[in-house]
Each structure stands twice: as C-alpha cells, then as structure tokens.
Design an enzyme around this catalytic site. Structure first.
Site, PDB file in Angstrom:
ATOM      1  N   THR A   1       6.320  -1.256 -19.353  1.00 33.51           N
ATOM      2  CA  THR A   1       4.872  -1.056 -19.242  1.00 33.51           C
ATOM      3  C   THR A   1       4.401  -1.570 -17.878  1.00 33.51           C
ATOM      4  OG1 THR A   1       4.583  -1.286 -21.622  1.00 33.51           O
ATOM      5  CG2 THR A   1       2.642  -1.727 -20.269  1.00 33.51           C
ATOM      6  N   GLY A   2       3.390  -0.885 -17.327  1.00 33.42           N
ATOM      7  CA  GLY A   2       2.819  -1.356 -16.062  1.00 33.42           C
ATOM      8  C   GLY A   2       2.763  -0.240 -15.046  1.00 33.42           C
ATOM      9  N   SER A   3       2.213  -0.567 -13.866  1.00 34.96           N
ATOM     10  CA  SER A   3       1.990   0.478 -12.867  1.00 34.96           C
ATOM     11  C   SER A   3       3.287   0.922 -12.191  1.00 34.96           C
ATOM     12  CB  SER A   3       0.981  -0.015 -11.815  1.00 34.96           C
ATOM     13  OG  SER A   3       1.436  -1.205 -11.219  1.00 34.96           O
ATOM     14  N   THR A   4       4.319   0.089 -12.190  1.00 36.45           N
ATOM     15  CA  THR A   4       5.608   0.510 -11.636  1.00 36.45           C
ATOM     16  C   THR A   4       6.396   1.284 -12.700  1.00 36.45           C
ATOM     17  OG1 THR A   4       5.551  -1.616 -10.473  1.00 36.45           O
ATOM     18  CG2 THR A   4       7.549  -0.300 -10.233  1.00 36.45           C
TER      19      THR A   4
ATOM     20  N   GLY B   1       8.889  -3.428 -15.473  1.00 32.66           N
ATOM     21  CA  GLY B   1       8.382  -4.103 -14.281  1.00 32.66           C
ATOM     22  C   GLY B   1       8.449  -5.610 -14.469  1.00 32.66           C
TER      23      GLY B   1
ATOM     24  N   ASP C   1       6.254  -9.431 -12.928  1.00 31.97           N
ATOM     25  CA  ASP C   1       5.172  -9.967 -12.092  1.00 31.97           C
ATOM     26  C   ASP C   1       5.698 -10.895 -11.006  1.00 31.97           C
ATOM     27  OD1 ASP C   1       2.903  -8.770 -13.495  1.00 31.97           O
ATOM     28  OD2 ASP C   1       3.649  -9.962 -15.170  1.00 31.97           O
TER      29      ASP C   1
ATOM     30  N   GLY D   1       1.736  -9.560 -17.076  1.00 34.26           N
ATOM     31  CA  GLY D   1       0.492  -9.312 -16.344  1.00 34.26           C
ATOM     32  C   GLY D   1      -0.264  -8.129 -16.933  1.00 34.26           C
TER      33      GLY D   1
ATOM     34  N   GLU E   1       7.573  -6.196 -25.000  1.00 35.07           N
ATOM     35  CA  GLU E   1       8.579  -6.135 -23.925  1.00 35.07           C
ATOM     36  C   GLU E   1       9.725  -7.099 -24.204  1.00 35.07           C
ATOM     37  OE1 GLU E   1       5.786  -4.800 -20.147  1.00 35.07           O
ATOM     38  OE2 GLU E   1       6.107  -6.919 -20.526  1.00 35.07           O
TER      39      GLU E   1
ATOM     40  N   LYS F   1       7.008  -9.236  -5.174  1.00 34.20           N
ATOM     41  CA  LYS F   1       7.201  -9.971  -6.447  1.00 34.20           C
ATOM     42  C   LYS F   1       8.341 -10.996  -6.357  1.00 34.20           C
ATOM     43  CE  LYS F   1       4.446  -7.026  -8.889  1.00 34.20           C
ATOM     44  NZ  LYS F   1       4.883  -6.086  -9.900  1.00 34.20           N
TER      45      LYS F   1
HETATM   46  C1  5RP Z   1       3.330  -5.751 -18.520  1.00 29.69           C
HETATM   47  C2  5RP Z   1       4.333  -6.291 -17.572  1.00 29.69           C
HETATM   48  C3  5RP Z   1       4.524  -5.532 -16.317  1.00 29.69           C
HETATM   49  O1  5RP Z   1       5.830  -5.103 -16.260  1.00 29.69           O
HETATM   50  C4  5RP Z   1       4.212  -6.424 -15.150  1.00 29.69           C
HETATM   51  O2  5RP Z   1       2.908  -6.898 -15.322  1.00 29.69           O
HETATM   52  C5  5RP Z   1       4.346  -5.704 -13.818  1.00 29.69           C
HETATM   53  O3  5RP Z   1       3.408  -4.672 -13.765  1.00 29.69           O
HETATM   54  P1  5RP Z   1       3.138  -3.833 -12.457  1.00 29.69           P
HETATM   55  O4  5RP Z   1       4.349  -3.007 -12.234  1.00 29.69           O
HETATM   56  O5  5RP Z   1       1.905  -3.038 -12.770  1.00 29.69           O
HETATM   57  O6  5RP Z   1       2.891  -4.803 -11.324  1.00 29.69           O
HETATM   58  O7  5RP Z   1       4.978  -7.281 -17.784  1.00 29.69           O
HETATM   59  O8  5RP Z   1       3.168  -6.624 -19.599  1.00 29.69           O
END
Ligand code: 5RP
Length: 224
Positions: free
Chosen positions: A25-28, A81, A83, A95, A102, A120
């Site tokens: 989950t997340g933008s990556t 992903g 943080d 994050g 997860e 990161k």
């Molecule tokens: C979600 C996560 C994400 O993997 C982490 O926050 C990184 O996200 P992003 O790729 O948006 O920076 O742990 O719970």
C-alpha cells in the site's frame, strides 16, 4: 523523472507466473500494482493478496485475481513501500496507515521486497514518526502514557480533523522519537502495551530492497 514509478515497475518484474503476491500500500506500491495489473492483462497468472482496502480496489479495477490472507496457504512474494530503512535494513512502515494488514501479510510471505526512493534510506530509524495502531477504547490513556515516556505522541487525524480510522476501525498514534536507539527493545515494549494492536517497526524481515533514484534502481539483496 518519476522515481516511484520507476522503482514500482522494476519490482513488478520480480513476479512470476503462478505466484501468490502480497500487494503493498502507498504511493510507490501504487505503481507496482499498476504494472502487475498490466502483466495480468497480458496473461500473467497470479493471485494477489492486498494489504488494504485501497489496494484491493485498485487491484480489482485492474482485473488482478485476489484472495485474502486467510484464503492462501502462504504468500510467495510481497512487494511493499516503506517510510524509512536504516543502514541495517530495519524499517518503519505505516505512514499510509496500513501497517497492521501489511505486517500480517509480511509474516506469511516467503520473500519481502521493499520499494523506496533514496530519501527513505537513513542511518538510524526515528526521524519519520513511528505509527502505532491502537484500539480507540483507552487511546487517550495510551497518549498520556506515551507522553510520559517522552515519545511525543500525536493522534493521527483525517482531513476533517477527526481521528484517522484504519481499515480495522482503529486509531493511529504517531510517535515523534527523532532517533530510535534500540528498535527491538522499543518493538517489544510497544507490543506488550494493552490497547496497542501493532506498531510500524518491521524488523529482520526484508529480503530485497529496491532503491530508486534519478540514476536508476539499485537492487540490494539483504537476506535470503
Ligand atoms: C503504508 C505504508 C507505505 O508503504 C509507506 O507509508 C510508504 O508509502 P509511500 O510509498 O507512499 O511513501 O507503510 O502503510
């Protein structure tokens, strides 16, 4: 250059036919799911195990066949992903608020890949606030307790200024620790606290880290 897209698409290449794949989950992770979706549309045969409702919706739209973590015997590979990743490859996640699912999916995965941009990568964990998922009942008491310990806790809020709710309807308290001297000791003490469901310290679990930068993707094999 979109580094998150670059690293997400590279990670999708690690997926092979007939695998059960944990979808982070997340933008990556978003770009990784898009790339896997494209491969599925071209005939790749996999089962995805999503780590959040958000990822589940995205994967469904792309036509990726899905199962829940309880419907599979194990997960071959999870791509997610992070943080923060320390110099000893310990991580902070959550994050995006999906740390509980997860971590459950990670626990049943044979191989874990984290996909990040180079910002990161840090020496020690802690500059990024550590997410702790707690049940709402007694959460103010936990806030007080964390404050007394010097953890500078902040209850995460949504855009309306109300407590942010996880997929399980829990709260998240972000701990502003600046530097985590002993991640294992902190993880042990947090998980023993009544009312804490899970914390965002992901320790001794990642196998491979893909680090994206303007120069390309650096692949680090951390453990077998
Ligand atoms: C979600 C996560 C994400 O993997 C982490 O926050 C990184 O996200 P992003 O790729 O948006 O920076 O742990 O719970």
């Amino acid at each position: 250059m979109n580094v998150k897209k670059l690293v997400g698409e590279k990670a999708a290449e690690f997926v092979e036919d007939n695998m059960v794949v944990g979808l982070g989950t997340g933008s990556t992770a978003y770009y990784m799911v898009e790339a896997i979706g494209k491969r599925v549309q071209q005939g790749l045969n996999i089962i995805g195990v999503p780590t959040s409702k958000r990822t589940q919706l995205q994967a469904e739209k792309l036509g990726i066949p899905l199962k829940s973590v309880d419907e599979v015997a194990y997960i071959d590979i999870t791509i997610d992903g992070a943080d923060e990743i320390s110099s000893t490859f310990q991580g902070i996640k959550g994050g995006g608020g999906a740390l509980l699912f997860e971590k459950i999916v990670a626990n049943y995965s044979k191989k874990i890949i984290w996909i990040v941009d180079e910002s990161k990568m840090v020496e020690d964990l802690g500059a990024f606030p550590l997410p702790v998922e707690v049940i709402p009942y007694g959460s103010q008491q936990l806030m007080n307790l964390f404050k007394d310990k010097g953890y500078a806790p902040v209850l995460r809020e949504n855009e309306e200024g109300k407590p942010y709710l996880t997929d399980m309807g829990n709260y998240i308290i972000d701990l502003h620790l600046k530097k985590i001297e002993d991640p294992h000791a902190l993880a042990n003490s947090l998980i023993q606290q009544t009312g804490v469901v899970e914390h965002g310290l992901f320790l001794d679990c990642v196998n491979t880290v893909l680090i994206g930068s303007e120069k390309g993707v650096n692949i680090r094999h951390v453990r077998k």
